[in-house]
Design a protein around this motif. Structure first.
Motif, PDB file in Angstrom:
ATOM      1  N   UNK A  21      -0.056 -19.730  -1.859  1.00  0.00           N
ATOM      2  CA  UNK A  21      -0.530 -19.015  -0.668  1.00  0.00           C
ATOM      3  C   UNK A  21       0.564 -18.111  -0.104  1.00  0.00           C
ATOM      4  N   UNK A  22       1.809 -18.608  -0.109  1.00  0.00           N
ATOM      5  CA  UNK A  22       2.933 -17.821   0.377  1.00  0.00           C
ATOM      6  C   UNK A  22       3.140 -16.595  -0.504  1.00  0.00           C
ATOM      7  N   UNK A  23       3.066 -16.794  -1.831  1.00  0.00           N
ATOM      8  CA  UNK A  23       3.206 -15.666  -2.760  1.00  0.00           C
ATOM      9  C   UNK A  23       2.096 -14.638  -2.526  1.00  0.00           C
ATOM     10  N   UNK A  24       0.870 -15.131  -2.339  1.00  0.00           N
ATOM     11  CA  UNK A  24      -0.264 -14.236  -2.081  1.00  0.00           C
ATOM     12  C   UNK A  24      -0.082 -13.499  -0.756  1.00  0.00           C
ATOM     13  N   UNK A  25       0.408 -14.205   0.244  1.00  0.00           N
ATOM     14  CA  UNK A  25       0.647 -13.580   1.550  1.00  0.00           C
ATOM     15  C   UNK A  25       1.728 -12.508   1.433  1.00  0.00           C
ATOM     16  N   UNK A  26       2.795 -12.814   0.648  1.00  0.00           N
ATOM     17  CA  UNK A  26       3.857 -11.820   0.439  1.00  0.00           C
ATOM     18  C   UNK A  26       3.301 -10.594  -0.286  1.00  0.00           C
ATOM     19  N   UNK A  27       2.470 -10.830  -1.293  1.00  0.00           N
ATOM     20  CA  UNK A  27       1.869  -9.723  -2.047  1.00  0.00           C
ATOM     21  C   UNK A  27       0.963  -8.882  -1.126  1.00  0.00           C
ATOM     22  N   UNK A  28       0.175  -9.577  -0.314  1.00  0.00           N
ATOM     23  CA  UNK A  28      -0.692  -8.857   0.640  1.00  0.00           C
ATOM     24  C   UNK A  28       0.142  -8.045   1.632  1.00  0.00           C
ATOM     25  N   UNK A  29       1.248  -8.651   2.080  1.00  0.00           N
ATOM     26  CA  UNK A  29       2.133  -7.948   3.012  1.00  0.00           C
ATOM     27  C   UNK A  29       2.733  -6.717   2.337  1.00  0.00           C
ATOM     28  N   UNK A  30       3.134  -6.866   1.056  1.00  0.00           N
ATOM     29  CA  UNK A  30       3.703  -5.734   0.329  1.00  0.00           C
ATOM     30  C   UNK A  30       2.669  -4.619   0.188  1.00  0.00           C
ATOM     31  N   UNK A  31       1.427  -4.989  -0.148  1.00  0.00           N
ATOM     32  CA  UNK A  31       0.367  -3.985  -0.251  1.00  0.00           C
ATOM     33  C   UNK A  31       0.117  -3.310   1.100  1.00  0.00           C
ATOM     34  N   UNK A  32       0.119  -4.119   2.146  1.00  0.00           N
ATOM     35  CA  UNK A  32      -0.102  -3.565   3.488  1.00  0.00           C
ATOM     36  C   UNK A  32       1.023  -2.605   3.872  1.00  0.00           C
ATOM     37  N   UNK A  33       2.268  -2.985   3.536  1.00  0.00           N
ATOM     38  CA  UNK A  33       3.404  -2.100   3.833  1.00  0.00           C
ATOM     39  C   UNK A  33       3.332  -0.813   3.014  1.00  0.00           C
ATOM     40  N   UNK A  34       2.957  -0.956   1.731  1.00  0.00           N
ATOM     41  CA  UNK A  34       2.787   0.236   0.890  1.00  0.00           C
ATOM     42  C   UNK A  34       1.698   1.146   1.459  1.00  0.00           C
ATOM     43  N   UNK A  35       0.587   0.532   1.857  1.00  0.00           N
ATOM     44  CA  UNK A  35      -0.522   1.296   2.443  1.00  0.00           C
ATOM     45  C   UNK A  35      -0.071   1.972   3.744  1.00  0.00           C
ATOM     46  N   UNK A  36       0.677   1.214   4.547  1.00  0.00           N
ATOM     47  CA  UNK A  36       1.175   1.766   5.809  1.00  0.00           C
ATOM     48  C   UNK A  36       2.127   2.932   5.558  1.00  0.00           C
ATOM     49  N   UNK A  37       2.978   2.799   4.559  1.00  0.00           N
ATOM     50  CA  UNK A  37       3.911   3.883   4.223  1.00  0.00           C
ATOM     51  C   UNK A  37       3.143   5.105   3.740  1.00  0.00           C
ATOM     52  N   UNK A  38       2.142   4.881   2.878  1.00  0.00           N
ATOM     53  CA  UNK A  38       1.330   5.999   2.389  1.00  0.00           C
ATOM     54  C   UNK A  38       0.584   6.645   3.550  1.00  0.00           C
ATOM     55  N   UNK A  39       0.069   5.818   4.411  1.00  0.00           N
ATOM     56  CA  UNK A  39      -0.673   6.332   5.587  1.00  0.00           C
ATOM     57  C   UNK A  39       0.265   7.130   6.480  1.00  0.00           C
ATOM     58  N   UNK A  40       1.491   6.628   6.638  1.00  0.00           N
ATOM     59  CA  UNK A  40       2.476   7.326   7.460  1.00  0.00           C
ATOM     60  C   UNK A  40       2.797   8.692   6.857  1.00  0.00           C
ATOM     61  N   UNK A  41       2.942   8.738   5.518  1.00  0.00           N
ATOM     62  CA  UNK A  41       3.199  10.016   4.856  1.00  0.00           C
ATOM     63  C   UNK A  41       2.013  10.962   5.042  1.00  0.00           C
ATOM     64  N   UNK A  42       0.795  10.423   4.924  1.00  0.00           N
ATOM     65  CA  UNK A  42      -0.400  11.235   5.136  1.00  0.00           C
ATOM     66  C   UNK A  42      -0.443  11.757   6.579  1.00  0.00           C
TER      67      UNK A  42
END
Length: 122
Positions: A21-42
């Motif tokens: 669950x922790x690994x999945x949460x970390x992966x979800x957080x990484x995806x969310x951060x990537x999405x946030x970074x992409x959104x910020x660039x957009x």
């Protein structure tokens, strides 16, 4: 001892599940951060495009304002030219009337002179 092994086994299962669950949460957080970074660039790209559009709009507004000023100045010049033309037409009319009056006076003078010549001859 069996209870301890069962408890240990259960703890290991719970630890494994928690780790997953922790690994999945970390992966979800990484995806969310990537999405946030992409959104910020957009968002930054959109902000740049908006700024460029606002600048272009301001330039167009300035050009329109300049065009309006030039048109107003041309209208003033046209009105002045029409006034001058009207003044010239009036001056021509008055000069024509003066010429007509002088021609009449000249004809009257010529007629009077002829009458005097006739009287003198008679």
């Amino acid at each position: 001892r069996e209870e301890a092994e069962n408890a240990l086994s259960h703890c290991e299962d719970v630890t494994y599940a928690a780790t997953a669950q922790l690994d999945e949460a970390k992966e979800n957080e990484r995806h969310a951060l990537d999405h946030l970074a992409a959104r910020s660039e957009e968002d930054e790209a959109l902000a740049r495009r908006m700024l460029a559009a606002e600048e272009a709009l301001a330039e167009k507004r300035a050009a329109i304002a300049q065009s309006c000023l030039l048109e107003a100045a041309a209208d003033v010049d046209l009105r002045k030219a029409l006034e001058r033309e009207g003044g010239l037409k009036q001056a021509i009319i008055e000069e024509t009337e003066t010429i007509v009056e002088k021609e009449r006076a000249l004809k009257d003078a010529v007629t009077a002179r002829r009458l005097l010549d006739v009287e003198l001859e008679a």
